[in-house]
Design an enzyme around this catalytic site. Structure first.
Site, short mmCIF file in Angstrom:
data_model
loop_
_atom_site.label_atom_id
_atom_site.label_comp_id
_atom_site.label_asym_id
_atom_site.label_seq_id
_atom_site.Cartn_x
_atom_site.Cartn_y
_atom_site.Cartn_z
N CYS A 135 54.30 19.50 0.48
CA CYS A 135 53.45 20.68 0.63
C CYS A 135 52.43 20.40 1.70
CB CYS A 135 52.77 21.00 -0.70
SG CYS A 135 51.57 22.33 -0.58
N ASN B 43 60.94 16.71 -3.17
CA ASN B 43 61.37 17.00 -4.54
C ASN B 43 62.44 16.00 -4.97
OD1 ASN B 43 60.71 19.90 -3.25
ND2 ASN B 43 60.33 19.95 -5.43
#
Ligand code: HMG
Ligand code: MG
Length: 303
Positions: free
Chosen positions: A240, A249
């Site tokens: 992010c 992820n």
């Protein structure tokens, strides 16, 4: 074996690409989504209708949605921060939107430029209008374990945001370990606190970044606590822009490998996922975060 169904939410085209420094073309994004559809993923988060000033890589998500070939059995959500984003999602004919809030005040300010309290006011009309239009709403809560600015986040802060969202009518909450610091030792108490705040009818999802290499362990711990929806990203892409140091992820390939071997069925083609991850990493010049892919490619004999 644990018997019931798992749903994977592939977030590679959104979380995976949003932090890439070089622009990725619409054609590549469309090819990525189409190939993930072909690999059998049931939910593919394909873009974000956020401010292009805040996240330039997600500009042109409307073109991505116009370019992909949609399988009617697959859901293609997008992130939506406000009513303007909802209008774009409606123009793109989406079945589901994902709103996103934070359990950390500082992350909320940095990511969406408002306090947690203000974010409730901002998303409430979005949720109401989406529900009125028959669009499903999923909600992310970021920083459920730790915040890049504040450190450890108390479980009761996560539960408070979850309760607010459920009060608005949200039925699926994705719990984001945004910076990937959680372990089963912290994930379990967080899940327990949230579950007791929102009750059994609410679907909780695990959204675990893999910065510290704990994401698969956290998925296993979550499975044991009844969680059946997990977000993941092909090749472990992700991060992010407003969470410095956050890794990608958990790689979808690694989740599929582990859970298939435990007896869960997905209808997801692991060999295709491996090829997709290998391809996108070459195209965007990024290293592949999937250990499964690295192992499978090392032993693959080309025909
Ligand atoms: P703001 O600056 O407070 O709001 O941003 P604003 O209303 O003043 O808008 C600023 C500019 O953006 C204006 O343009 C607006 O028109 C425009 P200007 O007038 O200056 O030319 N704008 C928009 N443009 C397109 N689509 C829109 C939109 N809204 C405003 N929907 C805002 C507030 C929320 C808009 C901004 O902070 C924002 O877009 N933030 C998004 C940040 C983001 O996407 N972060 C990454 C995703 S979250 C994440 O990765 C975590 C997650 O994976 C879970 C986890 O891991 O924890 C989900
Ligand atoms: Mg994320």
């Amino acid at each position: 074996m644990m018997s019931d169904r798992i749903t994977l939410v592939e977030v590679g085209p959104r979380d995976g690409l949003q932090n890439e420094p070089k622009p990725v073309s619409t054609a590549i994004k469309v090819e990525l989504v189409d190939r993930l559809t072909d690999a059998g993923l049931p939910v593919i988060e394909a873009g974000a209708f956020v401010s292009p000033k805040w996240v330039p890589q997600m500009a042109g998500s409307d073109e991505v949605f116009a370019g992909i070939t949609r399988d009617p059995s697959v859901d293609y959500p997008a992130l939506v921060p406000n009513l303007r984003g909802l209008e774009a999602a409606q123009r793109a004919n989406l079945k589901t939107i994902a709103i996103f809030l934070s359990a950390s005040e500082t992350f909320s300010q940095r990511n969406i430029n408002c306090s947690i309290a203000k974010s409730y006011e901002r998303v409430q009309p979005v949720v109401a209008a989406a529900q009125e239009a028959g669009i499903a709403v999923r909600a992310y809560i970021s920083c459920v374990i730790g915040c890049p600015y504040e450190g450890a986040i108390p479980t009761k802060a996560v539960a408070a945001v979850a309760e607010h969202l459920v009060g608005m009518g949200i039925r699926e909450l994705s719990l984001g370990d945004t910076i990937g610091v959680g372990t089963p030792g912290t994930i379990r108490p967080m899940l327990k606190t949230v579950r007791s705040a929102v009750g059994d009818e609410i679907t909780l999802a695990g959204h675990y970044h893999d910065t510290y290499g704990q994401a698969l362990s956290n998925i296993l711990a979550s499975l044991e606590d009844g969680i059946r929806v997990f977000d993941s990203s092909v090749a472990g892409l992700g991060g992010c822009p407003y969470a410095p140091g956050a890794g990608g992820n958990v790689p979808t390939e690694d989740v599929v490998y582990m859970l298939s071997d435990m007896g869960f069925e997905f209808g997801v083609d692991l060999a295709k996922l491996v090829d997709i991850g290998h391809w996108i990493c070459r195209v965007i010049d990024r290293s592949n975060g999937s250990r499964v892919t690295r192992a499978m490619l090392a032993t693959r004999t080309e025909p």
